[in-house]
Enzyme design. Structure first.
Site, PDB file in Angstrom:
ATOM      1  N   ASN A 192       0.805  -1.231   0.000  1.00  0.00           N
ATOM      2  CA  ASN A 192       0.000   0.000   0.000  1.00  0.00           C
ATOM      3  C   ASN A 192       0.835   1.278   0.000  1.00  0.00           C
ATOM      4  O   ASN A 192       0.472   2.265  -0.638  1.00  0.00           O
ATOM      5  CB  ASN A 192      -1.012  -0.007   1.149  1.00  0.00           C
ATOM      6  CG  ASN A 192      -0.364  -0.022   2.510  1.00  0.00           C
ATOM      7  OD1 ASN A 192       0.663  -0.675   2.708  1.00  0.00           O
ATOM      8  ND2 ASN A 192      -0.938   0.696   3.432  1.00  0.00           N
ATOM      9  N   GLY A 238       2.001  -6.020   7.232  1.00  0.00           N
ATOM     10  CA  GLY A 238       1.100  -6.645   6.268  1.00  0.00           C
ATOM     11  C   GLY A 238      -0.169  -7.105   6.963  1.00  0.00           C
ATOM     12  O   GLY A 238      -0.563  -6.555   7.997  1.00  0.00           O
ATOM     13  N   SER A 239      -0.774  -8.136   6.413  1.00  0.00           N
ATOM     14  CA  SER A 239      -2.070  -8.579   6.933  1.00  0.00           C
ATOM     15  C   SER A 239      -1.922  -9.350   8.240  1.00  0.00           C
ATOM     16  O   SER A 239      -0.875  -9.952   8.512  1.00  0.00           O
ATOM     17  CB  SER A 239      -2.742  -9.474   5.893  1.00  0.00           C
ATOM     18  OG  SER A 239      -1.952 -10.624   5.672  1.00  0.00           O
ATOM     19  N   THR A 240      -2.985  -9.360   9.000  1.00  0.00           N
ATOM     20  CA  THR A 240      -3.004 -10.112  10.259  1.00  0.00           C
ATOM     21  C   THR A 240      -2.835 -11.604   9.972  1.00  0.00           C
ATOM     22  O   THR A 240      -2.142 -12.312  10.714  1.00  0.00           O
ATOM     23  CB  THR A 240      -4.321  -9.818  11.005  1.00  0.00           C
ATOM     24  OG1 THR A 240      -4.326  -8.412  11.327  1.00  0.00           O
ATOM     25  CG2 THR A 240      -4.447 -10.623  12.282  1.00  0.00           C
ATOM     26  N   GLU A 267       3.380  -5.386  12.310  1.00  0.00           N
ATOM     27  CA  GLU A 267       2.455  -4.261  12.090  1.00  0.00           C
ATOM     28  C   GLU A 267       1.365  -4.768  11.165  1.00  0.00           C
ATOM     29  O   GLU A 267       1.611  -4.996   9.983  1.00  0.00           O
ATOM     30  CB  GLU A 267       3.192  -3.084  11.437  1.00  0.00           C
ATOM     31  CG  GLU A 267       4.353  -2.546  12.247  1.00  0.00           C
ATOM     32  CD  GLU A 267       3.914  -1.883  13.541  1.00  0.00           C
ATOM     33  OE1 GLU A 267       2.732  -1.492  13.644  1.00  0.00           O
ATOM     34  OE2 GLU A 267       4.737  -1.801  14.459  1.00  0.00           O
ATOM     35  N   CYS A 321      -3.262   1.686   6.187  1.00  0.00           N
ATOM     36  CA  CYS A 321      -3.669   0.937   7.388  1.00  0.00           C
ATOM     37  C   CYS A 321      -4.303   1.863   8.414  1.00  0.00           C
ATOM     38  O   CYS A 321      -5.042   1.410   9.280  1.00  0.00           O
ATOM     39  CB  CYS A 321      -2.466   0.221   7.982  1.00  0.00           C
ATOM     40  SG  CYS A 321      -1.085   1.342   8.271  1.00  0.00           S
ATOM     41  N   GLU A 333       7.208   0.495  16.067  1.00  0.00           N
ATOM     42  CA  GLU A 333       8.255   1.045  15.211  1.00  0.00           C
ATOM     43  C   GLU A 333       8.432   2.522  15.565  1.00  0.00           C
ATOM     44  O   GLU A 333       7.704   3.060  16.386  1.00  0.00           O
ATOM     45  CB  GLU A 333       7.856   0.897  13.740  1.00  0.00           C
ATOM     46  CG  GLU A 333       7.726  -0.563  13.306  1.00  0.00           C
ATOM     47  CD  GLU A 333       7.448  -0.728  11.821  1.00  0.00           C
ATOM     48  OE1 GLU A 333       6.603   0.010  11.286  1.00  0.00           O
ATOM     49  OE2 GLU A 333       8.089  -1.595  11.193  1.00  0.00           O
TER      50      GLU A 333
END
Ligand code: NAD
Length: 479
Positions: free
Chosen positions: A149, A225-227, A247, A281, A460
């Protein structure tokens, strides 16, 4: 047709597999290049190169390391136009957004951590007759895996602190958006980054990505990225006792109270809903509005969303470009169908946008606003990650909090109010790693960044990143 290569030991390498994936321009739907479908052998080569470079890089005087990272930052800015066009070509985002947000931020990531490394310090604790001090040492070889993204922006958000802390890196950008990371290799070489300090392997998550995660000599994984993929990575890395920073996804609430600065709220909420086609996100996809201003908000918001122009990412007049891929396009449209089945009313958008000519095969979706759905329905519980928001009225602070917290995610939340007591309470009780009050996406790179619940583990940014990418060792010296 453009061919992307892996960047290993400072050189471009074709994949050992000899296999390639298509690289598609989502604005047109056409294949415009190919990227390595790398596997274990490529990752092994990259890790070997990184290990060989580690003694020199980790021992390099700080000023010298700083200078190289600053040169990378300058090199990114010097290629602003080329990188912005590449980012747009890969992701469908507007060139204007890539030029004003993505690429400048990638340069800033390097500049910020170049400076941070000069100031990073560790603690000492004096006691009678002895002193304890803490060493913060680089980990060795670390892995960075990033999504599509905000391609270069998020990739460099991992790489820059990892390098600043003295590590060598094996990175894997998203296979959907590999172009700018490929160009970064050339910039690093020009900046004088020693070969092997940064290596980039392209390919699929379950293949190239997992090979990085499984490699026993990769000491830490920083993943965005994705869960779903985060859980898979944790399942592999946890028994190997690797350091993990995850994340992950979000389903962020916007809480709008009647006492807010209405005009500023309205303008910002349009951005927090639809910037980057809703594929950030941190976008607020669930909008909750105090009932006394709900009708006014609904009218103004929908009117403005209808006026948002979806179009050619290269056209400066386009507010939204294409979504990132055919698969994602179909996923977002399927959620709009689901929302209708769940009883939602589509107030605007709700459909694909068919472009003409060169763009006819592209993946465009009209910005969509849906109302009339309960908190429990899938549309309000699952991450859609596209230009789709739901709106709903609420009657009290308690109800607003319950709605905001009633999802498995907890990345960010946005609060619009001028009531200080309410702000303090919401700051305490909202289940999110990041809270914006009367603003959105206002970022200071020194602040901790990350989510709670299914939005991730770890933080982060600033010293948090420098600490993640170092190992502490306590030394006690007696007199
Ligand atoms: P994704 O999880 O499909 O892929 C992300 C990266 O992980 C890609 O490079 C992919 O190749 C790799 N990958 C996938 N499966 C893997 C596996 N099993 N092992 C190792 N690597 C693997 O995510 P995406 O679709 O690229 O990105 C969108 C998601 O990212 C959304 O859920 C979004 O919320 C999230 N995101 C989170 C943040 C944040 O800071 N929390 C920021 C941006 C995006």
């Amino acid at each position: 047709m453009m061919t992307i290569h892996n960047y290993i030991n400072g050189q471009n390498h074709p994949p050992a597999t000899g296999e390639y994936l298509d690289n598609v321009n989502p604005a047109t739907g056409a294949v415009y290049g190919k990227i390595p479908d790398s596997g274990q052998t490529d990752v092994n080569l990259a890790v070997e190169a990184a290990q060989a470079a580690f003694p020199v890089w980790s021992a390099m005087p700080l000023e010298q390391r700083h200078d190289i990272l600053r040169k990378i930052s300058d090199g990114i800015l010097a290629r602003l136009d080329v990188l912005a066009e590449a980012e747009s070509l890969d992701s469908g985002k507007t060139i204007a957004a890539a030029r004003s947000v993505d690429i400048p931020r990638a340069a800033l990531n390097f500049k910020f951590f170049a400076t941070a490394l000069l100031h990073f310090a560790s603690e000492s604790h004096a006691m009678p007759g002895a002193i304890s001090y803490t060493l913060r040492q680089p980990l060795g070889v670390v892995g960075g895996i990033s999504p599509w993204n905000l391609p270069l922006y998020l990739f460099t958000w991992k790489i820059a602190p990892a390098l600043a802390a003295g590590n060598c890196v094996v990175g894997k950008p998203s296979e959907v958006t590999p172009h700018t990371a490929f160009l970064l290799g050339e910039i690093c070489t020009e900046a004088g980054l020693p070969p092997g300090v940064l290596n980039m392997v392209h390919g699929l998550g379950p293949r190239a990505g997992e090979a990085i995660v499984r490699h026993p000599d990769v000491k830490a994984i920083s993943f965005t990225g994705s869960t779903r993929a985060g859980a898979e990575i944790a399942r592999i890395a946890a028994p190997m006792f690797k350091k993990l920073s995850l994340e992950l996804g979000g389903k962020n609430p916007n809480l709008i109270f009647a006492d807010c600065d209405y005009d500023r709220m309205l303008e910002t909420t349009l951005g927090s809903s639809f910037n980057n086609q809703g594929q950030i996100c941190l976008c607020g996809s669930r909008i909750y509005v105090e009932r006394s201003i709900y009708a006014r908000f609904k009218k103004d918001f929908v009117e403005n969303v209808r006026a948002m122009r979806v179009g050619d990412p290269a056209d400066p007049k386009s507010r939204l470009g294409a979504v990132v891929s055919k698969m994602h396009f179909e996923k977002v449209l399927s959620y709009i169908e689901l929302a209708k089945q769940e009883g939602g009313s589509v107030l605007c958008g709700g459909h694909a946008v068919q472009m003409a000519g060169r763009l006819a095969g592209g993946y465009y979706i009209a910005p969509t606003v849906i109302e009339g759905l309960s908190l429990e329905c899938r549309t309000n519980q699952e991450e859609i990650f596209g230009p789709v928001v739901t709106i709903q009225p609420f009657d009290s602070d308690d109800e607003a909090l319950a709605l905001a917290n009633g999802v498995p995610y907890g990345l960010s939340a946005t609060l619009w109010t001028n009531d200080l007591k309410r702000t303090q309470r919401f700051a305490r009780e909202l289940q999110a790693g990041i809270l914006w009050v009367n603003c959105w996406l206002l970022r200071d790179l020194r602040t901790p960044f990350g989510g709670v619940k299914q939005s991730g583990v770890g933080r982060e940014g600033g010293w948090e990143a420098m600490r993640f990418f170092t190992e502490t060792k306590n030394v006690t010296l007696a007199e």
